[in-house]
Scaffold this active site. Structure first.
Site, PDB file in Angstrom:
ATOM      1  N   THR A   1       0.846  -1.189   0.000  1.00 29.39           N
ATOM      2  CA  THR A   1       0.000   0.000   0.000  1.00 29.39           C
ATOM      3  C   THR A   1       0.881   1.238   0.000  1.00 29.39           C
ATOM      4  O   THR A   1       2.017   1.199   0.461  1.00 29.39           O
ATOM      5  CB  THR A   1      -0.950   0.046   1.221  1.00 29.39           C
ATOM      6  OG1 THR A   1      -1.835   1.167   1.088  1.00 29.39           O
ATOM      7  CG2 THR A   1      -0.194   0.189   2.526  1.00 29.39           C
ATOM      8  N   GLY A   2       0.328   2.317  -0.506  1.00 28.14           N
ATOM      9  CA  GLY A   2       0.974   3.612  -0.414  1.00 28.14           C
ATOM     10  C   GLY A   2       0.242   4.485   0.592  1.00 28.14           C
ATOM     11  O   GLY A   2       0.571   5.642   0.786  1.00 28.14           O
TER      12      GLY A   2
ATOM     13  N   LYS B   1      -2.846   3.266   6.547  1.00 22.29           N
ATOM     14  CA  LYS B   1      -2.827   1.801   6.651  1.00 22.29           C
ATOM     15  C   LYS B   1      -1.484   1.308   7.175  1.00 22.29           C
ATOM     16  O   LYS B   1      -1.435   0.378   7.978  1.00 22.29           O
ATOM     17  CB  LYS B   1      -3.106   1.154   5.288  1.00 22.29           C
ATOM     18  CG  LYS B   1      -4.545   1.191   4.867  1.00 22.29           C
ATOM     19  CD  LYS B   1      -4.723   0.417   3.562  1.00 22.29           C
ATOM     20  CE  LYS B   1      -6.138   0.513   3.048  1.00 22.29           C
ATOM     21  NZ  LYS B   1      -6.312  -0.243   1.797  1.00 22.29           N
TER      22      LYS B   1
ATOM     23  N   ASP C   1      -7.527  -5.110   0.795  1.00 24.58           N
ATOM     24  CA  ASP C   1      -8.442  -4.247   0.072  1.00 24.58           C
ATOM     25  C   ASP C   1      -9.623  -4.088   0.999  1.00 24.58           C
ATOM     26  O   ASP C   1     -10.097  -5.059   1.601  1.00 24.58           O
ATOM     27  CB  ASP C   1      -8.859  -4.824  -1.280  1.00 24.58           C
ATOM     28  CG  ASP C   1      -9.436  -3.736  -2.181  1.00 24.58           C
ATOM     29  OD1 ASP C   1      -8.861  -2.631  -2.223  1.00 24.58           O
ATOM     30  OD2 ASP C   1     -10.469  -3.973  -2.823  1.00 24.58           O
TER      31      ASP C   1
END
Length: 196
Positions: free
Chosen positions: A7-8, A12, A68
């Site tokens: 993830t970027g 998160k 996700d």
């Protein structure tokens, strides 16, 4: 053990790092390796999480965890769902997404604003792993009438926890991690990994 987090999203990364504290697992964000974002063209949370994990593992050679997640609103037939990050358009502007969702529900009674955060988390040992470990978590709540609270990220300021009458952005990070869809999914994933 070092695992790349696909993830970027800084929120998160922070949340998962807090959840993994003391487990012996070190999360390395894919941005540390210059990994490009995967194209999320799956039709489900599971498909998108697998796409992201394969992309990160392929670019780094490390095991990967991807998730996700999104918010599903019953009055909107489960929308925004897999399109939660780009609900108000490309770029993932959280405030714009929140405004659009509040606008879509402005004439919906509080009792009909039920919603849930859903998270699917995937672990791959390597990019060609034929047996991904998959875990899912969900967090029931409702959409508030306005954004409240300084914490969290994404839809947290408008996701209300009915029994607390607070939004996810108004509770402590520790309380959020205990209750959240992502925390649930990660705990299940860790249990499954220990069983391998």
């Amino acid at each position: 053990m070092k695992i790349v987090l696909a993830t970027g999203n800084a929120g998160k990364v922070r949340e998962l790092s807090e959840l993994l504290a003391g487990t012996g697992i070190t999360i390395l964000p894919q941005s540390d390796f210059g990994v490009p974002e995967a194209e999320e063209n799956g039709l489900s949370f599971v498909e998108n999480a697998i796409l992201k994990a394969r992309n990160a593992a392929a670019h780094t050679g490390l095991p990967a965890i991807a998730d996700d997640s999104g918010i599903e609103v019953d009055a909107l037939n489960g929308s925004p769902g897999i399109y939660s990050a780009r609900y108000a358009g490309p770029g993932g502007d959280a405030e714009a997404n929140n405004r659009k969702l509040l606008k879509a529900l402005e004439h919906v009674e509080s009792s009909q604003r039920t919603a849930r955060f859903r998270c699917v988390m995937v672990y791959l040992r390597h990019a060609d792993d034929p047996s991904p470990v998959i875990a899912e978590g969900s967090w029931e709540g409702r959409i508030a009438s306005e954004a409240r609270g300084p914490g969290g990220h994404g839809y947290d300021p408008i996701f209300e926890i009915p029994e607390l009458e607070l939004t996810a952005a108004e509770i402590s990070p520790a309380e959020k991690n205990r209750r959240s869809h992502r925390g649930q999914a990660l705990r299940i994933l860790l249990e499954r990994l220990q069983g391998r």
